[in-house]
Design a protein around this motif. Structure first.
Motif, PDB file in Angstrom:
ATOM      1  N   ASN A 188       0.828  -1.203   0.000  1.00  0.00           N
ATOM      2  CA  ASN A 188       0.000   0.000   0.000  1.00  0.00           C
ATOM      3  C   ASN A 188       0.862   1.253   0.000  1.00  0.00           C
ATOM      4  OD1 ASN A 188      -2.443   1.487   0.227  1.00  0.00           O
ATOM      5  ND2 ASN A 188      -3.339  -0.121   1.471  1.00  0.00           N
ATOM      6  N   THR A 238       0.713  -4.334   3.491  1.00  0.00           N
ATOM      7  CA  THR A 238      -0.445  -4.230   4.377  1.00  0.00           C
ATOM      8  C   THR A 238      -0.949  -5.574   4.900  1.00  0.00           C
ATOM      9  OG1 THR A 238      -1.101  -2.185   3.280  1.00  0.00           O
ATOM     10  CG2 THR A 238      -2.802  -3.327   4.546  1.00  0.00           C
ATOM     11  N   LEU A 239      -1.242  -6.505   4.018  1.00  0.00           N
ATOM     12  CA  LEU A 239      -1.852  -7.751   4.479  1.00  0.00           C
ATOM     13  C   LEU A 239      -0.826  -8.770   4.962  1.00  0.00           C
ATOM     14  CD1 LEU A 239      -4.854  -8.195   2.025  1.00  0.00           C
ATOM     15  CD2 LEU A 239      -4.749  -7.092   4.265  1.00  0.00           C
ATOM     16  N   HIS A 255       1.270  -7.486   7.168  1.00  0.00           N
ATOM     17  CA  HIS A 255       1.512  -6.813   8.450  1.00  0.00           C
ATOM     18  C   HIS A 255       3.002  -6.586   8.675  1.00  0.00           C
ATOM     19  CE1 HIS A 255      -2.670  -7.861   9.030  1.00  0.00           C
ATOM     20  NE2 HIS A 255      -2.362  -9.136   8.900  1.00  0.00           N
ATOM     21  N   ASN A 295      -0.870  -9.946  13.227  1.00  0.00           N
ATOM     22  CA  ASN A 295      -1.762  -8.792  13.133  1.00  0.00           C
ATOM     23  C   ASN A 295      -1.995  -8.246  14.539  1.00  0.00           C
ATOM     24  OD1 ASN A 295      -3.597  -6.919  12.186  1.00  0.00           O
ATOM     25  ND2 ASN A 295      -5.291  -8.362  12.059  1.00  0.00           N
ATOM     26  N   THR A 341      -2.295  -4.210   9.876  1.00  0.00           N
ATOM     27  CA  THR A 341      -2.528  -3.735   8.503  1.00  0.00           C
ATOM     28  C   THR A 341      -1.906  -2.361   8.256  1.00  0.00           C
ATOM     29  OG1 THR A 341      -4.730  -2.894   9.109  1.00  0.00           O
ATOM     30  CG2 THR A 341      -4.614  -5.107   8.170  1.00  0.00           C
ATOM     31  N   SER A 355      -0.595   0.779   6.491  1.00  0.00           N
ATOM     32  CA  SER A 355      -1.017   1.224   5.163  1.00  0.00           C
ATOM     33  C   SER A 355      -0.283   2.466   4.673  1.00  0.00           C
ATOM     34  CB  SER A 355      -2.526   1.501   5.155  1.00  0.00           C
ATOM     35  OG  SER A 355      -2.859   2.451   6.153  1.00  0.00           O
ATOM     36  N   ASP A 372      -0.584   2.544  11.139  1.00  0.00           N
ATOM     37  CA  ASP A 372      -1.522   1.410  11.104  1.00  0.00           C
ATOM     38  C   ASP A 372      -2.771   1.904  11.825  1.00  0.00           C
ATOM     39  OD1 ASP A 372      -0.347   1.282  13.659  1.00  0.00           O
ATOM     40  OD2 ASP A 372       0.362  -0.775  13.430  1.00  0.00           O
TER      41      ASP A 372
END
Length: 389
Positions: free
Chosen positions: A154, A169-170, A172, A192, A206, A208, A222
């Protein structure tokens, strides 16, 4: 300024269609009302709906706006087109899928987090698009160039020495890419969670948004604002419990905590979902910098502009802040350190100038050392270039 899709507009019999209609119908309605006033002295009924639908079909402006731009700027599409996909190439031949974070190095080479493609793309100033890192497969593998993998990258930032940092992002995690394309994991266990500590033991939720200062300290948004030192120690700068003097939370939305950028003085600028930009000093003193929410024009202690919530935020070499609006679909403002706001692009600046088509939600913004502005038009899979004459 009344936005094109202002829900407060009186509809003369069309109120019932507002909730369910394509926003382009509202656009057509207001344009016809403005330019063909005699016609709209009649009661509007189903005839208008037919006319509006024909208008949309003819011009193919579904879910798009035509933005008027300042006559002192030139707006063009640097790369990508409205269809999503994955193709390296020149200009509009290239394809992206949900391009997100954008950053520019000292040579004005552009790097884009191509989020849905799980890749980092590289774009020359002439619009040649190549894949810099990422295999396209979801994963967290370190490696060189296309050997590495990401999972919905991201935010992206570039240090003074050309090192790229990515908010993966996914996964972490925060990833690091050398100028030669070597990808490694800078921080994040992959859990996470919000945990400070040594890089490999710390965790993010997450992450970003990301920015880097002149000393290579990394700042990550985050659900909190986190800091990663050059030695790899992760700490929390401010968290969701941080309150302003008026008792309002600094980070107002866990689903969309805002956007951040840091300047060479180490000051963090947070654009939150209230439409405010807050300054956070190294001593964690939080002060208002600008208010971009038109609902707060009255008794506003600092500057305002005519839209609600900023999306992307960036800073130039003179410490001017640039924001791009979410609600105004491509409205770009420059904010000086003394609080003056200059609109770079707006739909109402000049009725005689050219028009440029932005997509539904241009989200991210960056500026090169030559003051060229670049925007990732996320939903329209394009990179927009804005230069000043």
């Amino acid at each position: 300024m009344t936005h094109i899709f202002d829900s407060s507009v009186e509809w003369a019999g069309l109120e019932r269609y507002e909730k369910y209609s394509n926003p382009s119908i509202l656009w057509c309605y207001q344009r016809f009302k403005k330019e063909e006033g005699v016609f709209f002295k009649m009661r509007l009924d189903r005839v208008f709906i037919i006319v509006a639908i024909l208008c949309i079909s003819c011009f193919n402006y579904a879910y798009k706006l035509i933005r008027r731009v300042n006559s002192n700027v030139v707006v063009s599409i640097l790369a990508g087109n409205e269809s999503n996909g994955y193709i390296d190439g020149i200009g509009k031949e290239a394809k992206f899928c949900g391009p997100a974070g954008i950053a520019i190095n000292s040579s004005n080479i552009i790097y884009v987090a191509d989020s849905c493609n799980n890749r980092i793309r590289k774009i020359t100033p002439s619009g040649i698009v190549t894949t810099f890192a990422g295999s396209g497969q979801e994963g967290a593998k370190d490696g060189i160039g296309k050997e590495a993998s990401f999972h919905y990258p991201n935010g992206i930032a570039i240090s003074k020495n050309g090192v790229i940092y990515v908010a993966d992002t996914l996964n972490h995690k925060i990833r690091k890419i050398t100028p030669e394309g070597v990808v490694s994991t800078l921080a994040g266990s992959g859990l996470n969670d919000n945990k400070d500590g040594i890089a490999s033991e710390a965790s993010f939720v997450t992450p970003s948004k990301i920015s880097v200062d002149k000393n290579d300290n990394i700042y990550v948004l985050d659900f909190n604002i986190r800091k990663i030192t050059l030695e790899g120690v992760v700490s929390t700068v401010v968290d969701q419990e941080t309150r302003l003097a008026n008792g309002k939370p600094l980070i107002v939305s866990s689903s969309n905590p805002g956007y951040i950028v840091v300047d060479d003085e180490g000051i963090i600028y947070l654009a939150n979902t209230f439409g405010e930009i807050m300054k956070i000093s190294q001593n964690i003193e939080i002060t208002p910098f600008a208010n971009l929410n038109p609902k707060k024009k009255v008794n506003n202690p600092y500057g305002y502009a005519d839209y609600n919530r900023p999306a992307g935020i960036t800073i130039d070499s003179h410490r001017n802040i640039y924001t791009i609006s979410r609600e105004a679909f491509g409205k770009i403002d420059q904010i000086t350190q003394d609080g003056r706001i200059e609109t770079i692009i707006d739909s109402e600046i000049n009725e005689s100038i050219d028009k440029i088509k932005f997509g539904w939600m241009p989200y991210w913004i960056a500026i090169g050392n030559d003051d060229t502005i670049y925007v990732t038009d996320t939903f329209d899979n394009k990179i927009i270039k804005i230069t000043r004459k």
